[in-house]
Design a protein around this motif. Structure first.
Motif, PDB file in Angstrom:
ATOM      1  N   LEU A  23       0.813  -1.216   0.000  1.00 12.81           N
ATOM      2  CA  LEU A  23       0.000   0.000   0.000  1.00 12.81           C
ATOM      3  C   LEU A  23       0.849   1.269   0.000  1.00 12.81           C
ATOM      4  O   LEU A  23       1.739   1.433   0.832  1.00 12.81           O
ATOM      5  CB  LEU A  23      -0.924   0.036   1.224  1.00 12.81           C
ATOM      6  N   GLY A  24       0.541   2.145  -0.933  1.00 15.81           N
ATOM      7  CA  GLY A  24       1.145   3.468  -0.953  1.00 15.81           C
ATOM      8  C   GLY A  24       0.116   4.504  -0.526  1.00 15.81           C
ATOM      9  O   GLY A  24      -1.072   4.350  -0.818  1.00 15.81           O
ATOM     10  N   ALA A  25       0.566   5.538   0.163  1.00 19.63           N
ATOM     11  CA  ALA A  25      -0.326   6.645   0.548  1.00 19.63           C
ATOM     12  C   ALA A  25       0.031   7.844  -0.329  1.00 19.63           C
ATOM     13  O   ALA A  25       1.096   8.441  -0.178  1.00 19.63           O
ATOM     14  CB  ALA A  25      -0.143   6.995   2.023  1.00 19.63           C
ATOM     15  N   PHE A  26      -0.867   8.140  -1.258  1.00 21.94           N
ATOM     16  CA  PHE A  26      -0.646   9.219  -2.225  1.00 21.94           C
ATOM     17  C   PHE A  26      -1.096  10.525  -1.560  1.00 21.94           C
ATOM     18  O   PHE A  26      -2.288  10.788  -1.447  1.00 21.94           O
ATOM     19  CB  PHE A  26      -1.455   8.892  -3.483  1.00 21.94           C
ATOM     20  N   LEU A  27      -0.106  11.290  -1.084  1.00 26.79           N
ATOM     21  CA  LEU A  27      -0.424  12.511  -0.332  1.00 26.79           C
ATOM     22  C   LEU A  27      -0.597  13.707  -1.270  1.00 26.79           C
ATOM     23  O   LEU A  27       0.312  14.060  -1.996  1.00 26.79           O
ATOM     24  CB  LEU A  27       0.687  12.822   0.674  1.00 26.79           C
ATOM     25  N   LEU A  28      -1.758  14.268  -1.247  1.00 27.67           N
ATOM     26  CA  LEU A  28      -2.008  15.486  -2.027  1.00 27.67           C
ATOM     27  C   LEU A  28      -2.713  16.447  -1.079  1.00 27.67           C
ATOM     28  O   LEU A  28      -3.728  16.084  -0.478  1.00 27.67           O
ATOM     29  CB  LEU A  28      -2.882  15.158  -3.241  1.00 27.67           C
ATOM     30  N   TYR A  29      -2.162  17.640  -0.945  1.00 27.44           N
ATOM     31  CA  TYR A  29      -2.707  18.551   0.067  1.00 27.44           C
ATOM     32  C   TYR A  29      -4.151  18.896  -0.264  1.00 27.44           C
ATOM     33  O   TYR A  29      -4.528  18.954  -1.423  1.00 27.44           O
ATOM     34  CB  TYR A  29      -1.845  19.795   0.226  1.00 27.44           C
ATOM     35  N   THR A  30      -4.939  19.079   0.725  1.00 33.06           N
ATOM     36  CA  THR A  30      -6.392  19.254   0.745  1.00 33.06           C
ATOM     37  C   THR A  30      -7.117  17.948   0.417  1.00 33.06           C
ATOM     38  O   THR A  30      -8.224  17.752   0.874  1.00 33.06           O
ATOM     39  CB  THR A  30      -6.938  20.383  -0.189  1.00 33.06           C
ATOM     40  N   GLY A  31      -6.485  17.028  -0.343  1.00 34.73           N
ATOM     41  CA  GLY A  31      -7.108  15.757  -0.707  1.00 34.73           C
ATOM     42  C   GLY A  31      -7.252  15.616  -2.208  1.00 34.73           C
ATOM     43  O   GLY A  31      -7.093  16.581  -2.949  1.00 34.73           O
ATOM     44  N   HIS A  32      -7.563  14.390  -2.665  1.00 40.78           N
ATOM     45  CA  HIS A  32      -7.606  14.129  -4.105  1.00 40.78           C
ATOM     46  C   HIS A  32      -8.881  14.607  -4.772  1.00 40.78           C
ATOM     47  O   HIS A  32      -8.927  14.757  -5.983  1.00 40.78           O
ATOM     48  CB  HIS A  32      -7.383  12.636  -4.390  1.00 40.78           C
ATOM     49  N   HIS A  33      -9.926  14.799  -4.015  1.00 36.98           N
ATOM     50  CA  HIS A  33     -11.147  15.302  -4.644  1.00 36.98           C
ATOM     51  C   HIS A  33     -10.937  16.758  -5.025  1.00 36.98           C
ATOM     52  O   HIS A  33     -10.428  17.551  -4.219  1.00 36.98           O
ATOM     53  CB  HIS A  33     -12.342  15.167  -3.699  1.00 36.98           C
ATOM     54  N   VAL A  34     -11.349  17.106  -6.243  1.00 38.31           N
ATOM     55  CA  VAL A  34     -11.048  18.439  -6.773  1.00 38.31           C
ATOM     56  C   VAL A  34     -11.645  19.549  -5.901  1.00 38.31           C
ATOM     57  O   VAL A  34     -11.100  20.651  -5.832  1.00 38.31           O
ATOM     58  CB  VAL A  34     -11.533  18.548  -8.242  1.00 38.31           C
ATOM     59  N   ALA A  35     -12.744  19.249  -5.214  1.00 41.36           N
ATOM     60  CA  ALA A  35     -13.397  20.273  -4.390  1.00 41.36           C
ATOM     61  C   ALA A  35     -13.087  20.109  -2.904  1.00 41.36           C
ATOM     62  O   ALA A  35     -13.681  20.782  -2.062  1.00 41.36           O
ATOM     63  CB  ALA A  35     -14.903  20.238  -4.618  1.00 41.36           C
ATOM     64  N   ALA A  36     -12.138  19.232  -2.571  1.00 38.65           N
ATOM     65  CA  ALA A  36     -11.849  18.966  -1.146  1.00 38.65           C
ATOM     66  C   ALA A  36     -11.494  20.237  -0.390  1.00 38.65           C
ATOM     67  O   ALA A  36     -11.876  20.412   0.767  1.00 38.65           O
ATOM     68  CB  ALA A  36     -10.729  17.931  -1.018  1.00 38.65           C
ATOM     69  N   TRP A  37     -10.773  21.149  -1.044  1.00 38.78           N
ATOM     70  CA  TRP A  37     -10.324  22.359  -0.320  1.00 38.78           C
ATOM     71  C   TRP A  37     -11.491  23.208   0.139  1.00 38.78           C
ATOM     72  O   TRP A  37     -11.353  23.985   1.092  1.00 38.78           O
ATOM     73  CB  TRP A  37      -9.367  23.176  -1.193  1.00 38.78           C
ATOM     74  N   ARG A  38     -12.689  23.045  -0.504  1.00 38.30           N
ATOM     75  CA  ARG A  38     -13.855  23.824  -0.095  1.00 38.30           C
ATOM     76  C   ARG A  38     -14.575  23.193   1.093  1.00 38.30           C
ATOM     77  O   ARG A  38     -15.472  23.797   1.685  1.00 38.30           O
ATOM     78  CB  ARG A  38     -14.833  23.959  -1.272  1.00 38.30           C
ATOM     79  N   HIS A  39     -14.190  21.953   1.416  1.00 37.82           N
ATOM     80  CA  HIS A  39     -14.821  21.240   2.535  1.00 37.82           C
ATOM     81  C   HIS A  39     -14.202  21.725   3.849  1.00 37.82           C
ATOM     82  O   HIS A  39     -12.988  21.896   3.942  1.00 37.82           O
ATOM     83  CB  HIS A  39     -14.598  19.738   2.353  1.00 37.82           C
ATOM     84  N   GLN A  40     -15.044  21.902   4.853  1.00 33.77           N
ATOM     85  CA  GLN A  40     -14.554  22.491   6.111  1.00 33.77           C
ATOM     86  C   GLN A  40     -13.498  21.641   6.818  1.00 33.77           C
ATOM     87  O   GLN A  40     -12.720  22.171   7.613  1.00 33.77           O
ATOM     88  CB  GLN A  40     -15.731  22.733   7.067  1.00 33.77           C
ATOM     89  N   ASP A  41     -13.441  20.328   6.523  1.00 31.14           N
ATOM     90  CA  ASP A  41     -12.479  19.468   7.231  1.00 31.14           C
ATOM     91  C   ASP A  41     -11.138  19.326   6.530  1.00 31.14           C
ATOM     92  O   ASP A  41     -10.259  18.614   7.013  1.00 31.14           O
ATOM     93  CB  ASP A  41     -13.076  18.060   7.419  1.00 31.14           C
ATOM     94  N   SER A  42     -10.948  19.994   5.389  1.00 30.25           N
ATOM     95  CA  SER A  42      -9.684  19.790   4.671  1.00 30.25           C
ATOM     96  C   SER A  42      -8.583  20.689   5.208  1.00 30.25           C
ATOM     97  O   SER A  42      -8.838  21.722   5.824  1.00 30.25           O
ATOM     98  CB  SER A  42      -9.871  20.037   3.181  1.00 30.25           C
ATOM     99  N   MET A  43      -7.319  20.274   4.981  1.00 23.45           N
ATOM    100  CA  MET A  43      -6.144  21.046   5.377  1.00 23.45           C
ATOM    101  C   MET A  43      -6.123  22.376   4.634  1.00 23.45           C
ATOM    102  O   MET A  43      -6.375  22.420   3.446  1.00 23.45           O
ATOM    103  CB  MET A  43      -4.865  20.308   4.943  1.00 23.45           C
ATOM    104  N   GLN A  44      -5.780  23.418   5.331  1.00 21.66           N
ATOM    105  CA  GLN A  44      -5.572  24.718   4.693  1.00 21.66           C
ATOM    106  C   GLN A  44      -4.187  25.211   5.100  1.00 21.66           C
ATOM    107  O   GLN A  44      -3.581  24.676   6.026  1.00 21.66           O
ATOM    108  CB  GLN A  44      -6.625  25.729   5.150  1.00 21.66           C
ATOM    109  N   ASN A  45      -3.691  26.264   4.477  1.00 28.78           N
ATOM    110  CA  ASN A  45      -2.400  26.869   4.860  1.00 28.78           C
ATOM    111  C   ASN A  45      -1.344  25.816   5.155  1.00 28.78           C
ATOM    112  O   ASN A  45      -0.721  25.819   6.203  1.00 28.78           O
ATOM    113  CB  ASN A  45      -2.567  27.729   6.123  1.00 28.78           C
ATOM    114  N   THR A  46      -1.181  24.881   4.229  1.00 32.04           N
ATOM    115  CA  THR A  46      -0.347  23.710   4.486  1.00 32.04           C
ATOM    116  C   THR A  46       1.093  24.066   4.861  1.00 32.04           C
ATOM    117  O   THR A  46       1.774  24.785   4.147  1.00 32.04           O
ATOM    118  CB  THR A  46      -0.333  22.823   3.232  1.00 32.04           C
ATOM    119  N   GLU A  47       1.535  23.556   5.976  1.00 34.67           N
ATOM    120  CA  GLU A  47       2.905  23.744   6.447  1.00 34.67           C
ATOM    121  C   GLU A  47       3.573  22.376   6.569  1.00 34.67           C
ATOM    122  O   GLU A  47       2.909  21.343   6.504  1.00 34.67           O
ATOM    123  CB  GLU A  47       2.912  24.450   7.815  1.00 34.67           C
TER     124      GLU A  47
END
Lengths: 457, 457
Positions: B10-34
């Motif tokens: 198993l690989g974990a494909f890390l993409l900030y906010t998530g792989h769904h194109v609208a994930a960043w608009r969801h209240q639970d997604s990562m913002q201001n990624t550090e």
């Protein structure tokens, strides 16, 4: 001599095994270098409040003289590539600056701008880029270029390369990312700037695909000692790692570079000149001398002569008698400053080849001071107050001991005298070095040669 | 269907906010990624015993449609460049593999080989390189190349690039560094191999200026789905991140690629095929559907249509009615697999443009499974036991929640069924993936097209 009101800046120049060419043969030097060893070096430097750690770089293993090469730890072989190593150290440090050398000769400005911007964000604004060019013909052979680039062209390319990198670092304004979930707007298109650079050597559209860091962009460091090198430094550099040996050379160099800055609309304070110093520290004068001799006696003659040949731009010294005079040689296309340094030193003190290599090979041509913490603090203060330096790039002869000596013996002495910080002024490298944030809208910041246009305005 | 004896990778494909194109608009997604956010993602993945974390990459911010671009988190803009980010994570993790994507189109093989070798040493043998080419014309504009390279040439270049990188990774034998202090010999010249590559696209002398890592060299990962891509994978890849959607497509692809390997003297076990999966996990079927719908309803129509246009190799879909059929379009020089995927899906299920973008934009064309942990474990087992996959590259729809869901709900289910490890088998990525150490003297290991010669015979 009046005491300066500002404080001395200090870089820790980390080189595995240490800066003395024979350090690896000493029983106390680092061997089998792993990330943990560098984490420890960075920890020592950060605890001592150094402004930054600094890593040199090269793009070839120098094998012209294989027997001599196999007798050295430093042939261009490094345990880690600097940008990746400093990225790892970004995760284990919090305040210290992270300056990596990277050549502008054999990489794409987009890739370099991006990796340094990334390092700058990983470290929350602590990155610096030491811009160098690659004069050695051997490096070109690793990049499909048989013929090295002429010194003049190398600097013209480096100038344009720096402009492109600075331009790309200004792709996004600090507040470009609004992340407006409600209305579905991730960034403000008006705060995006497309570089559209069309130059002689590079054509780069942009924007960069990494946001800006808390310090705006990485600190730009240079080392150029030649005339075009000084001019480039005066125009763009924020730190210069200089290599003058005598106080007179240092003050002349300092005055020259700073005097070139107003032409480019820059204040002398916008650039910190930090010559290298190779300090051998002992609690007594005798202890310092003993430490130094213990390293000097381990220099293999083959290594000594080979070092001289390389400093002489490839001129083969090995045919000449070890205890005879250092011969004249023709100037080559290699690093001018090193060639000048070798010749000046040999002529000034009338040295034999053996005497010369013992002087050069150990500290590799840098300013060497052997003595007590008080003595070292004295000469640093003298050079600082005479405007021969704004700070120093410390090159410990042996690692980790030499770094620890400087951190535990010299720095407390400088602090007692009020010449060095007792705590970090800020979180970014710029804040600690006293350099201004590039700030403002990128349009005003970009060098004149860069055409910057906003997509929406 | 017989149960396979080996376990799922198993690989974990890390993409900030998530792989769904609208994930960043969801209240639970990562913002201001550090960096700290990625450290936490890596910690979740390592605690769950994922084989590796994986980072995608791109070399341009895609701005053709600026309004749509500014409505997305994923336009080619990334918080960090992958090699630097994984170098930082090397310092905060101990067992998990670190795989970064890097294009072979716009960098020098020496620089890439060196940085990955460095990452491999920083992590003590946990690095992987996902070799991709850069088909998008926009990327070329950041590197002074107006015209993109033809698909055929891109692969020929990539093949030669991979050969050079593999050759450089074999510059030093594992025991080349003897560090004999007594006799002053740092390395054994007989264990140094100079590449001397003189090819059609690249001329690279070597050796690399970084030693080998505990796993010999980084794991070579590829994703190519086209015919030359499969051939390159069969010849050189150790992991393939595939993108087949149906079980039939997956088993056909798997059999095809593995059957090409014996020609190159390789066993099918030398390559792990790991298709992407976009899992939406809920404790109940209804919870999973609700999670998915909460993301789908946030897809802005402009973003949906723009995504379709990009998948169609630049063909502009925006002029066509949203609820009308997906039009035919001419095949372009872009990524073939994506174009085929869009057309096949539209025709197979007779989808309108809106239906198609809802299918494509969310999981961006990857295999999407919405359901309970048991259901997801079922389909993974089915695909694994039918030889459609040796493992999976998990693409959580939203970060960090989606990764945590998979780690805390699906992985324990796979472990209960004996299909996934409960602890790491080793310290290197090769050991955990069950790949062999490249081992042996570099001469025997180098591909036939590489001339490798020892300096001393």
């Amino acid at each position: 001599m009046t005491k300066r009101k500002d404080q001395i800046k200090l870089g820790a120049f980390l080189l595995y095994t240490g800066h003395h060419v024979a350090a690896w043969r000493h029983q106390d030097s680092m061997q089998n270098t792993e990330l943990e060893d560098y984490i420890e070096l960075a920890r020592i430097a950060e605890a001592a409040k150094f402004d930054a750690i600094f890593l040199a770089d090269g793009l070839e293993v120098r094998l012209e003289n294989l027997d001599a090469a196999s007798r050295k730890a430093h042939t261009g072989l490094l345990p880690f590539e600097p940008i990746t190593l400093l990225s790892a150290l970004a995760a284990t440090t919090t305040n210290i600056g992270l300056i990596a050398t990277a050549s502008a000769s054999f990489t794409e400005p987009f890739n370099l701008a991006r990796q340094f911007a990334s390092l700058d964000r990983l470290s929350k604004g602590r990155a610096g880029w030491n811009l160098v060019t690659s004069p050695d013909p051997g490096a070109g052979l690793n990049f499909g270029r048989e013929n090295q680039i002429a010194h003049r062209d190398r600097y013209a390319m480096a100038e344009e390369f720096a402009d492109v990198v600075l331009g790309l670092w200004n792709s996004w304004e600090d507040d470009a990312f609004i992340r407006d979930r409600e209305n579905g707007r991730y960034f403000d298109p008006g705060k995006l700037h497309v570089l559209n650079h069309q130059g002689r050597y590079f054509q780069v559209k942009g924007p960069l695909n990494v946001p800006r860091s808390p310090q705006g962009h990485p600190v730009l460091v240079q080392a150029g000692a030649s005339d075009p090198g000084r001019e480039l430094a005066a125009r763009t550099a924020e730190v210069v790692f200089a290599a003058q040996i005598t106080l007179e050379e240092a003050t002349t160099y300092y005055a020259d570079v700073k005097s070139r800055m107003p032409t480019y609309g820059r204040s002398p304070d916008d650039l910190k000149i930090m010559p290298g110093i190779f300090p051998v520290v002992g609690r007594s004068e005798a202890e310092a001398q003993d430490k130094f001799e213990a390293l000097q006696e381990k220099i293999h003659p083959e290594v000594g002569v080979d070092t001289l040949s390389r400093f002489s731009g490839g001129f083969d010294v090995s045919g000449h008698p070890l205890d005879g005079p250092f011969p004249d040689f023709p100037e080559t296309n290699g690093t001018k400053s090193r060639q000048r340094l070798v010749v000046d030193l040999a002529r000034r003190e009338n040295l034999t080849i053996r005497q010369l290599y013992l002087r050069i090979a150990g500290a590799r041509g840098h300013w060497q001071v052997v003595g007590t913490p008080e003595h070292i603090a004295d000469v640093l203060e003298e050079r600082f107050d005479n405007y021969g330096a704004d700070g120093f790039n410390v090159m410990p002869p042996i690692m980790p001991g030499g770094l620890r000596d400087f951190a535990e013996l010299v720095i407390p002495e400088l602090q007692r005298r009020g010449r060095f910080r007792t705590d970090y002024e800020g979180r970014t490298l710029r804040e600690n070095l006293g350099l201004k944030h590039p700030g403002g809208p990128p349009k005003a910041e970009a060098p004149a040669s860069i055409r910057s246009e906003s997509l929406t305005g």
